[in-house]
Design a protein around this motif. Structure first.
Motif, PDB file in Angstrom:
ATOM      1  N   PRO A 116      43.622  41.569  26.464  1.00 53.56           N
ATOM      2  CA  PRO A 116      43.333  41.541  27.560  1.00 53.56           C
ATOM      3  C   PRO A 116      44.959  42.053  27.923  1.00 53.56           C
ATOM      4  O   PRO A 116      45.297  41.956  27.587  1.00 53.56           O
ATOM      5  CB  PRO A 116      43.198  40.598  28.087  1.00 53.56           C
ATOM      6  CG  PRO A 116      43.267  39.284  27.525  1.00 53.56           C
ATOM      7  CD  PRO A 116      43.426  40.248  25.733  1.00 53.56           C
ATOM      8  N   ARG A 119      43.672  41.670  34.578  1.00 53.10           N
ATOM      9  CA  ARG A 119      42.920  41.044  35.202  1.00 53.10           C
ATOM     10  C   ARG A 119      42.073  41.821  36.504  1.00 53.10           C
ATOM     11  O   ARG A 119      43.389  41.811  37.505  1.00 53.10           O
ATOM     12  CB  ARG A 119      43.158  39.497  35.277  1.00 53.10           C
ATOM     13  CG  ARG A 119      41.781  39.085  36.203  1.00 53.10           C
ATOM     14  CD  ARG A 119      41.937  37.049  36.143  1.00 53.10           C
ATOM     15  NE  ARG A 119      40.864  36.748  36.344  1.00 53.10           N
ATOM     16  CZ  ARG A 119      40.387  35.319  36.891  1.00 53.10           C
ATOM     17  NH1 ARG A 119      41.404  34.559  35.804  1.00 53.10           N
ATOM     18  NH2 ARG A 119      39.114  34.787  37.359  1.00 53.10           N
ATOM     19  N   TYR A 129      38.052  41.321  33.114  1.00 59.85           N
ATOM     20  CA  TYR A 129      39.480  41.235  32.460  1.00 59.85           C
ATOM     21  C   TYR A 129      38.462  43.890  32.219  1.00 59.85           C
ATOM     22  O   TYR A 129      38.240  43.152  31.273  1.00 59.85           O
ATOM     23  CB  TYR A 129      39.623  40.869  31.310  1.00 59.85           C
ATOM     24  CG  TYR A 129      40.113  40.065  31.521  1.00 59.85           C
ATOM     25  CD1 TYR A 129      41.288  39.230  31.983  1.00 59.85           C
ATOM     26  CD2 TYR A 129      39.367  38.509  31.462  1.00 59.85           C
ATOM     27  CE1 TYR A 129      41.997  38.250  32.521  1.00 59.85           C
ATOM     28  CE2 TYR A 129      39.723  37.548  31.688  1.00 59.85           C
ATOM     29  CZ  TYR A 129      41.122  36.698  32.023  1.00 59.85           C
ATOM     30  OH  TYR A 129      41.290  35.364  32.295  1.00 59.85           O
ATOM     31  N   ASP A 131      40.372  45.488  28.572  1.00 58.95           N
ATOM     32  CA  ASP A 131      41.206  45.043  27.931  1.00 58.95           C
ATOM     33  C   ASP A 131      42.456  46.629  27.003  1.00 58.95           C
ATOM     34  O   ASP A 131      42.180  47.675  27.749  1.00 58.95           O
ATOM     35  CB  ASP A 131      40.345  44.835  26.032  1.00 58.95           C
ATOM     36  CG  ASP A 131      39.542  45.805  25.571  1.00 58.95           C
ATOM     37  OD1 ASP A 131      39.757  47.491  25.505  1.00 58.95           O
ATOM     38  OD2 ASP A 131      38.528  45.682  24.590  1.00 58.95           O
ATOM     39  N   ILE A 139      35.216  37.368  32.194  1.00 54.86           N
ATOM     40  CA  ILE A 139      35.901  36.326  32.548  1.00 54.86           C
ATOM     41  C   ILE A 139      35.821  34.594  31.517  1.00 54.86           C
ATOM     42  O   ILE A 139      35.064  34.474  30.862  1.00 54.86           O
ATOM     43  CB  ILE A 139      35.847  35.198  33.895  1.00 54.86           C
ATOM     44  CG1 ILE A 139      36.581  36.593  34.642  1.00 54.86           C
ATOM     45  CG2 ILE A 139      37.130  34.221  34.346  1.00 54.86           C
ATOM     46  CD1 ILE A 139      37.763  37.624  34.018  1.00 54.86           C
TER      47      ILE A 139
END
Length: 263
Positions: A116, A119, A129, A131, A139
């Motif tokens: 990640p 957020r 999130y 990546d 989450i």
């Protein structure tokens, strides 16, 4: 003579190779008792396990056990490595999984994670999130020390704009240590919230979706900000301004606690 010696050497190598293969195959069985060799344990290797990842060895082991596939104590020839890989790949935080047995009775599991980079806590209550491949991650109960993005964010904007922005910020030592939050205004402007000080850093609207454009955008804005912090705020300090606006390439507009200043 040389030809004969070469032929003898090749025959010798072939014999040794055949002997090794026989020994390797027999190693999976107990020659004294005739019993099949069993799994002696599991090793887990997680790439980049010390960075922002969510997966650790205990989590891997727990997921394999939950799927009823934990191999320790089982005959090695009954361990289905492909099934273990498939069970792990069903985890949204795992990118690749490789499982294989060795002649010493160990089952090895090698994992690469989805990492990640930001957020998202959007104003529409969406929470997820992004990546390092600009994909959405759900989450989790695990915590990760990464930057948070808030405000007017939909999932398309998050994957095409905020992913590259967050990576560009994290790749810049100055920005990574300075900012803890990204905020997107209803008009689409990017605001950066520092960890210390009371000033909001406004970058303006991000460029096109191409990642190199976003990276160049961040480099230019951070260079301007570093210069301004070095010279413009050396005496005034953070608390003098509520907003430092870097939207314009040739001008910095600062909003004082009362009024404006231009640089």
């Amino acid at each position: 003579m040389k030809g004969a010696a070469k032929k003898i050497f090749i025959i010798f190598v072939d014999v040794m190779l055949a002997a090794y293969i026989v020994v390797a195959l027999c190693a999976f069985h107990d020659g004294n008792s005739g019993k099949k060799a069993r799994c002696n344990g599991v090793t887990v290797v997680i790439a980049d396990g010390t960075t922002h990842g969510f997966i650790d060895r205990n989590e891997i082991v727990a997921r394999v056990k939950k799927a009823g596939l934990y191999p320790t104590g089982l005959p090695l020839d009954s361990v289905n490595c492909r099934t273990i890989e498939e069970a792990l790949l069903a985890t949204p935080f795992i990118r690749t999984a490789q499982c294989y047995a060795t002649i010493d009775g160990m089952v090895n599991i090698e994992i690469t994670q989805r990492m990640p980079v930001v957020r998202i806590k959007a104003s529409n209550n969406d929470d997820f999130y992004i990546d390092d491949k600009n994909c959405i991650m759900p989450i989790t109960n695990y915590t990760s020390d990464i930057i948070i993005a808030t405000g007017a964010i939909d999932r398309t904007y998050a994957t095409t704009r905020l992913g590259p922005l967050a990576r560009a910020l994290s790749d810049d030592d100055f920005a990574r240590n300075l900012f803890q939050q990204i905020n997107i205004t209803p008009s689409g402007r990017v605001e950066l919230i520092p960890q210390v000080g009371g000033s909001v850093i406004s970058l303006g609207i991000l460029p096109s979706e191409r990642e190199e454009n976003v990276e160049d955008f961040v480099r230019r804005k951070m260079a301007t900000l570093r210069t301004f912090l070095q010279y413009g705020l050396s005496k005034a300090g953070w608390n003098k301004y509520s907003v430092i606006n870097l939207e314009f390439d040739n001008q910095i507009v600062c909003r004082r606690r009362q009024g404006k200043e231009f640089f």
